[in-house]
Design an enzyme around this catalytic site. Structure first.
Site, PDB file in Angstrom:
ATOM      1  N   CYS A  51       0.852  -1.204   0.000  1.00 40.27           N
ATOM      2  CA  CYS A  51       0.000   0.000   0.000  1.00 40.27           C
ATOM      3  C   CYS A  51       0.880   1.244   0.000  1.00 40.27           C
ATOM      4  CB  CYS A  51      -0.903  -0.017   1.233  1.00 40.27           C
ATOM      5  SG  CYS A  51      -1.767   1.544   1.495  1.00 40.27           S
ATOM      6  N   CYS A  54       0.438   3.389   3.406  1.00 41.96           N
ATOM      7  CA  CYS A  54       0.810   2.906   4.745  1.00 41.96           C
ATOM      8  C   CYS A  54       2.122   3.562   5.205  1.00 41.96           C
ATOM      9  CB  CYS A  54       0.969   1.383   4.735  1.00 41.96           C
ATOM     10  SG  CYS A  54      -0.589   0.491   4.980  1.00 41.96           S
ATOM     11  N   HIS A 113      -4.244   0.544   8.099  1.00 38.24           N
ATOM     12  CA  HIS A 113      -4.732   0.205   6.757  1.00 38.24           C
ATOM     13  C   HIS A 113      -6.149  -0.386   6.783  1.00 38.24           C
ATOM     14  CE1 HIS A 113      -4.057  -0.917   2.512  1.00 38.24           C
ATOM     15  NE2 HIS A 113      -4.706  -2.035   2.787  1.00 38.24           N
ATOM     16  N   ASN A 153     -13.484   9.513  -1.590  1.00 39.69           N
ATOM     17  CA  ASN A 153     -14.118   8.432  -2.338  1.00 39.69           C
ATOM     18  C   ASN A 153     -13.872   7.168  -1.547  1.00 39.69           C
ATOM     19  OD1 ASN A 153     -15.147   9.706  -4.594  1.00 39.69           O
ATOM     20  ND2 ASN A 153     -13.215   9.573  -5.694  1.00 39.69           N
ATOM     21  N   SER A 161      -9.219   3.350  -5.612  1.00 42.34           N
ATOM     22  CA  SER A 161      -8.268   2.302  -5.972  1.00 42.34           C
ATOM     23  C   SER A 161      -7.523   1.725  -4.775  1.00 42.34           C
ATOM     24  CB  SER A 161      -7.267   2.855  -6.982  1.00 42.34           C
ATOM     25  OG  SER A 161      -6.710   4.058  -6.496  1.00 42.34           O
ATOM     26  N   HIS A 164      -6.905   1.883   1.846  1.00 46.31           N
ATOM     27  CA  HIS A 164      -6.357   2.616   2.998  1.00 46.31           C
ATOM     28  C   HIS A 164      -7.217   3.864   3.248  1.00 46.31           C
ATOM     29  CE1 HIS A 164      -2.797   3.359   5.652  1.00 46.31           C
ATOM     30  NE2 HIS A 164      -3.448   4.506   5.736  1.00 46.31           N
ATOM     31  N   HIS A 166      -8.416   7.201   3.376  1.00 47.80           N
ATOM     32  CA  HIS A 166      -7.844   8.471   2.934  1.00 47.80           C
ATOM     33  C   HIS A 166      -8.852   9.292   2.146  1.00 47.80           C
ATOM     34  CE1 HIS A 166      -7.522   6.215  -0.836  1.00 47.80           C
ATOM     35  NE2 HIS A 166      -7.291   7.354  -1.465  1.00 47.80           N
ATOM     36  N   GLN A 168      -9.117  13.303  -0.223  1.00 46.95           N
ATOM     37  CA  GLN A 168      -8.331  14.183  -1.072  1.00 46.95           C
ATOM     38  C   GLN A 168      -8.738  15.627  -0.858  1.00 46.95           C
ATOM     39  OE1 GLN A 168      -7.452  12.753  -5.086  1.00 46.95           O
ATOM     40  NE2 GLN A 168      -8.891  11.086  -4.730  1.00 46.95           N
TER      41      GLN A 168
HETATM   42 ZN   LIG Z   1      -2.310   1.176   3.688  1.00 51.54          ZN
END
Ligand SMILES: [Zn+2]
Length: 339
Positions: A51, A54, A113, A153, A161, A164, A166, A168
């Site tokens: 990832c 990570c 993660h 998203n 995609s 993890h 996250h 934006q």
């Molecule tokens: Zn990750």
């Protein structure tokens, strides 16, 4: 409650964009065709060596992520907008274009993660809110930047995609379409009535109490009257605030609590890690008086009938306008029961 709204097709006005959504409640009375299977959430490891988000891992551009402990932010290695692109304009008859500059960042919500916002505590989410505030301030202070779009998203079905946790932050020189519409609608209302469009709407919603999912001292979570997506929801501050910088630490925590309550309830609807796109709409950072803005966060989840059956925006919705079957009131009741 107006029962016509629960029985017959009608259009509802989105006061924030000025656009209409077609609602067809009689269609929701069709027998439930979807499956109600329990879909177990994939068991993800807390760390994945492959990832790129990570802690300690190397990204494609060769940079190594620090061993971060809560929130980690970096400039997007494949940014859709760049700050050093040239200025140009195309005015060739009916062919019109303009250069656009911006700065795009990625924000990891947690080093873990395996987690999503729904798995995080309000205390942990509060740190994400603090990071959003810092970025809105810093990017907004940049002369190049007149608008900061914070969004997430979540889920492969939303085109995300990497699992993890996250989000934006895309910031740019001009107002994107959706923000421009909301800017106009709020400004017109503010000029005419001398009060906040969303503030007045919230007062009406609290009085009716038909679409409220959750509230605390500073925030209301509700299904907007004009919702398009089956379980679309909105988090709105009770105070008239134009942007998230106006939140004090206590309010930032109550905001985090609202996010936590909504995302946890979402995961229970179809017993799955609920996918969605969420985003904060707030005042532009163009240096103008944006007192008409009332910031809010919207969640647009695609799921319709089960963890695997999603709503498609096709056909009439591509050519006409958005349409939904289950009413906002029914959706609110379903989610409220899961809080
Ligand atoms: Zn990750």
């Amino acid at each position: 409650m107006n029962t016509d709204l629960q029985d017959y097709s009608h259009k509802r006005l989105n006061i924030l964009t000025g656009e209409w959504v077609l609602v067809s409640p009689h269609r929701a009375k069709r027998p439930w065709q979807g499956q109600n299977e329990a879909v177990s959430n994939e068991n993800r490891p807390t760390y994945d060596e492959n990832c790129y988000l990570c802690p300690g891992n190397t990204r494609v551009n060769g940079e190594v992520n620090p061993e971060y402990e809560d929130v980690f932010i970096f400039t997007n290695d494949f940014a859709a907008l760049q700050s050093d692109s040239p200025d140009f304009e195309v005015n060739d008859g009916l062919l019109i274009a303009k250069s656009e500059k911006g700065i795009c960042k990625v924000i990891c919500f947690s080093p873990d993660h395996s987690k999503s916002l729904a798995d995080m505590t309000p205390e942990e989410i509060q740190k994400v809110v603090f990071a959003w505030q810092k970025e809105y301030k810093e990017l907004g202070d940049n002369d190049l930047i007149n608008y900061v779009q914070i969004f997430e998203n979540k889920g492969a079905v939303m085109g995300c995609s990497n699992p993890h946790p996250h989000g934006q932050i895309w910031s740019q020189s001009t107002l994107p379409n959706e923000v421009d519409k909301k800017n106009t609608q709020q400004l017109n209302y503010f000029k005419k009535n001398g009060s906040s469009l969303l503030g007045d709407y919230l007062a009406q919603e609290l009085e009716k109490s038909e679409r409220i999912i959750f509230e605390n001292d500073a925030f209301v979570v509700l299904i907007p009257f004009w919702a398009i997506w089956p379980f679309e929801a909105m988090i709105v501050p009770k105070a008239h605030q134009s942007n998230i910088l106006e939140l004090n630490d206590e309010e930032a925590f109550l905001y985090a609590e609202a996010i936590s309550v909504l995302t946890k309830a979402y995961d229970k609807i179809f017993n799955t890690s609920f996918p969605y796109s969420s985003g904060i709409h707030q005042a532009p950072t163009n240096g103008e008086d944006n007192g008409h803005w009332h910031w809010h966060m919207s969640f647009y989840p695609p799921l319709l009938r089960s963890a695997t059956v999603k709503k498609f925006m096709v056909g009439y919705e591509m050519f006409g306008s958005p349409q939904r079957d289950i009413t906002a009131e029914k959706a609110a009741q379903m989610i409220r029961d899961l809080v």
